[in-house]
Design a protein around this motif. Structure first.
Motif, PDB file in Angstrom:
ATOM      1  N   VAL A  55       0.846  -1.203   0.000  1.00 35.64           N
ATOM      2  CA  VAL A  55       0.000   0.000   0.000  1.00 35.64           C
ATOM      3  C   VAL A  55       0.877   1.246   0.000  1.00 35.64           C
ATOM      4  O   VAL A  55       0.592   2.231  -0.695  1.00 35.64           O
ATOM      5  CB  VAL A  55      -0.956  -0.004   1.217  1.00 35.64           C
ATOM      6  N   LEU A  56       1.978   1.203   0.777  1.00 41.58           N
ATOM      7  CA  LEU A  56       2.923   2.323   0.751  1.00 41.58           C
ATOM      8  C   LEU A  56       3.563   2.452  -0.631  1.00 41.58           C
ATOM      9  O   LEU A  56       3.859   3.567  -1.084  1.00 41.58           O
ATOM     10  CB  LEU A  56       4.004   2.124   1.817  1.00 41.58           C
ATOM     11  N   PHE A  57       3.768   1.327  -1.295  1.00 42.74           N
ATOM     12  CA  PHE A  57       4.324   1.321  -2.646  1.00 42.74           C
ATOM     13  C   PHE A  57       3.445   2.141  -3.592  1.00 42.74           C
ATOM     14  O   PHE A  57       3.935   3.024  -4.310  1.00 42.74           O
ATOM     15  CB  PHE A  57       4.449  -0.128  -3.130  1.00 42.74           C
ATOM     16  N   TYR A  90      -2.678  -2.439 -11.359  1.00 38.96           N
ATOM     17  CA  TYR A  90      -3.569  -3.506 -11.835  1.00 38.96           C
ATOM     18  C   TYR A  90      -3.416  -3.749 -13.335  1.00 38.96           C
ATOM     19  O   TYR A  90      -3.171  -4.885 -13.770  1.00 38.96           O
ATOM     20  CB  TYR A  90      -5.018  -3.145 -11.507  1.00 38.96           C
ATOM     21  N   PHE A  91      -3.528  -2.699 -14.122  1.00 39.23           N
ATOM     22  CA  PHE A  91      -3.484  -2.882 -15.571  1.00 39.23           C
ATOM     23  C   PHE A  91      -2.076  -3.177 -16.081  1.00 39.23           C
ATOM     24  O   PHE A  91      -1.909  -3.831 -17.103  1.00 39.23           O
ATOM     25  CB  PHE A  91      -4.080  -1.657 -16.273  1.00 39.23           C
ATOM     26  N   TYR A 319       0.376 -11.449  -6.585  1.00 37.32           N
ATOM     27  CA  TYR A 319      -0.936 -12.076  -6.745  1.00 37.32           C
ATOM     28  C   TYR A 319      -1.953 -11.572  -5.724  1.00 37.32           C
ATOM     29  O   TYR A 319      -3.086 -11.218  -6.090  1.00 37.32           O
ATOM     30  CB  TYR A 319      -0.800 -13.602  -6.659  1.00 37.32           C
ATOM     31  N   GLY A 320      -1.579 -11.532  -4.458  1.00 32.18           N
ATOM     32  CA  GLY A 320      -2.499 -11.046  -3.444  1.00 32.18           C
ATOM     33  C   GLY A 320      -2.833  -9.581  -3.632  1.00 32.18           C
ATOM     34  O   GLY A 320      -4.000  -9.175  -3.534  1.00 32.18           O
ATOM     35  N   PHE A 321      -1.808  -8.786  -3.923  1.00 28.39           N
ATOM     36  CA  PHE A 321      -2.044  -7.348  -4.083  1.00 28.39           C
ATOM     37  C   PHE A 321      -2.785  -7.041  -5.386  1.00 28.39           C
ATOM     38  O   PHE A 321      -3.415  -5.998  -5.504  1.00 28.39           O
ATOM     39  CB  PHE A 321      -0.719  -6.595  -4.046  1.00 28.39           C
ATOM     40  N   GLY A 326      -7.411  -4.707  -7.885  1.00 29.65           N
ATOM     41  CA  GLY A 326      -8.597  -4.907  -8.719  1.00 29.65           C
ATOM     42  C   GLY A 326      -9.842  -4.343  -8.069  1.00 29.65           C
ATOM     43  O   GLY A 326     -10.686  -3.728  -8.741  1.00 29.65           O
ATOM     44  N   LEU A 327      -9.968  -4.515  -6.763  1.00 29.48           N
ATOM     45  CA  LEU A 327     -11.111  -3.949  -6.045  1.00 29.48           C
ATOM     46  C   LEU A 327     -11.066  -2.421  -6.072  1.00 29.48           C
ATOM     47  O   LEU A 327     -12.106  -1.753  -6.224  1.00 29.48           O
ATOM     48  CB  LEU A 327     -11.114  -4.450  -4.602  1.00 29.48           C
TER      49      LEU A 327
END
Length: 365
Positions: A55-57, A90-91, A319-321, A326-327
């Motif tokens: 998230v900091l990334f 995401y993209f 994968y998790g992130f 995506g959400l």
């Protein structure tokens, strides 16, 4: 134009297929029961810490978006800037060579009423700084680990060289566009003249597009020279961004009780792997990242430790992130369109010299 959900699902399906093939190849000689038993005992606190670092990334990129918008008198709320950054992750993750990230960020920015030219300039600056930081990070760490790299298989050494070359050319071209317009114009138009010999090639249209791009970005370079601290702050935030990414992967070692590997050693090797696979034309560099990790860290982890660390590391940092991003993209896509009133008021007051350079003639929507 926006990427249609059908195309997005096709890209996601291709990435899932690649991930499935990768898992089959890498796990076929290992016991799934044993692997699951190891992962099940992972310390959840460090997994959550890794996700927080991710998230900091994206937060660092959001801070850069806000910083660049602020230099021309605009204002982007933190929530919206974070959504733009999540969209980029995401993209980029589901399209080959990360080609879909910034076009989709540009789409959402323009949809929200931001100037197309200003948004393009901001995203180009982010790209240049990110690639420059990744190249510098990987090259410096590679030099520090040179003797170790010499013992790696030839295929991985060639991949590292290719990553350095591809990123170096990309960074050089972007910086030349920003700061050395005449040279870029000569190079681009010479290439267009050579391509004119191809019957189906429309040289006039290509020259117009190239001229428009060079004009926009050379003005952007002039803008950065006018506000050098914006470039310095962007560089600092980008190096922090990469560090958070590599630290997120290291949380897999901590979660599995392998802190003895050492954070500095891990970051060194992870930065080299990231640089090596950055030019691989696969969605999220799926397959190459996993294989590169196994080879690169083979000298630091035992055979029983290597696979669980790789699986958990990729699960946290990719994968998790990807699910989390995506959400966030879904909320951005279905959210209210248009620039918030406060932003419009700020932009209406910010009519300095740069307004003429970055103006658009019509509503981008």
């Amino acid at each position: 134009k926006t990427m249609k959900w059908k195309n997005s699902l096709l890209c996601m399906a291709a990435m899932v297929l690649l991930a499935g093939v990768t898992c089959y190849i890498l796990l076929r000689d290992h016991s799934m029961g044993t692997l699951w038993a190891v992962l099940k005992n992972a310390d959840l606190r460090f997994v959550l810490l890794g996700l927080f670092l991710m998230v900091l990334f994206v937060g660092c990129e959001a801070a850069v978006i806000r910083l660049l918008a602020g230099t021309w008198g605009g204002s982007v709320p933190w929530k919206r800037a974070m959504q733009y950054s999540f969209a980029g992750f995401y993209f980029s993750s589901i399209t080959p060579s990360s080609t879909g990230g910034q076009p989709m960020q540009l789409y959402y920015m323009v949809r929200d009423g931001m100037s197309a030219a200003r948004s393009s300039f901001a995203l180009l600056t982010i790209t240049a700084m990110y690639q420059l930081a990744a190249l510098t990070y990987g090259a410096v760490m590679g030099a520090a680990k040179f003797s170790y790299l010499m013992g790696l298989p030839l295929a991985l050494k060639l991949l590292i060289c290719f990553g350095i070359l591809a990123n170096g050319i990309s960074v050089a071209f972007i910086l030349l566009i920003l700061f050395c317009r005449p040279l870029v114009e000569r190079l681009v138009y010479r290439v267009i003249r050579l391509l004119n010999h191809i019957p189906s090639f429309d040289g006039e249209k290509a020259a117009q597009k190239a001229g428009s791009m060079i004009e926009e970005y050379s003005q952007g370079g002039a803008y950065l020279r006018k506000y050098p601290m914006a470039a310095v702050k962007t560089a600092v935030l980008t190096f922090c961004q990469l560090t958070f990414l590599y630290m997120a992967s290291y949380c897999a070692c901590l979660a599995l009780g392998l802190g003895s590997v050492g954070l500095v050693n891990f970051i060194m090797l992870q930065s080299i792997v990231s640089l090596a696979v950055s030019a691989v034309p696969l969605p999220g560099a799926v397959g190459a990242s996993e294989s590169g990790f196994l080879v690169m860290f083979g000298g630091f982890l035992s055979s029983s430790q290597l696979l669980p660390v790789m699986v958990l590391s990729r699960g946290i940092s990719f994968y998790g992130f990807l699910v989390v991003s995506g959400l966030a993209v879904a909320s951005l896509h279905i959210g209210k369109k248009g620039t918030p009133k406060k932003e419009k008021e700020v932009r209406s007051r910010a009519r300095g010299p740069m307004h003429k350079q970055f103006s658009v003639s019509a509503d981008p929507r």
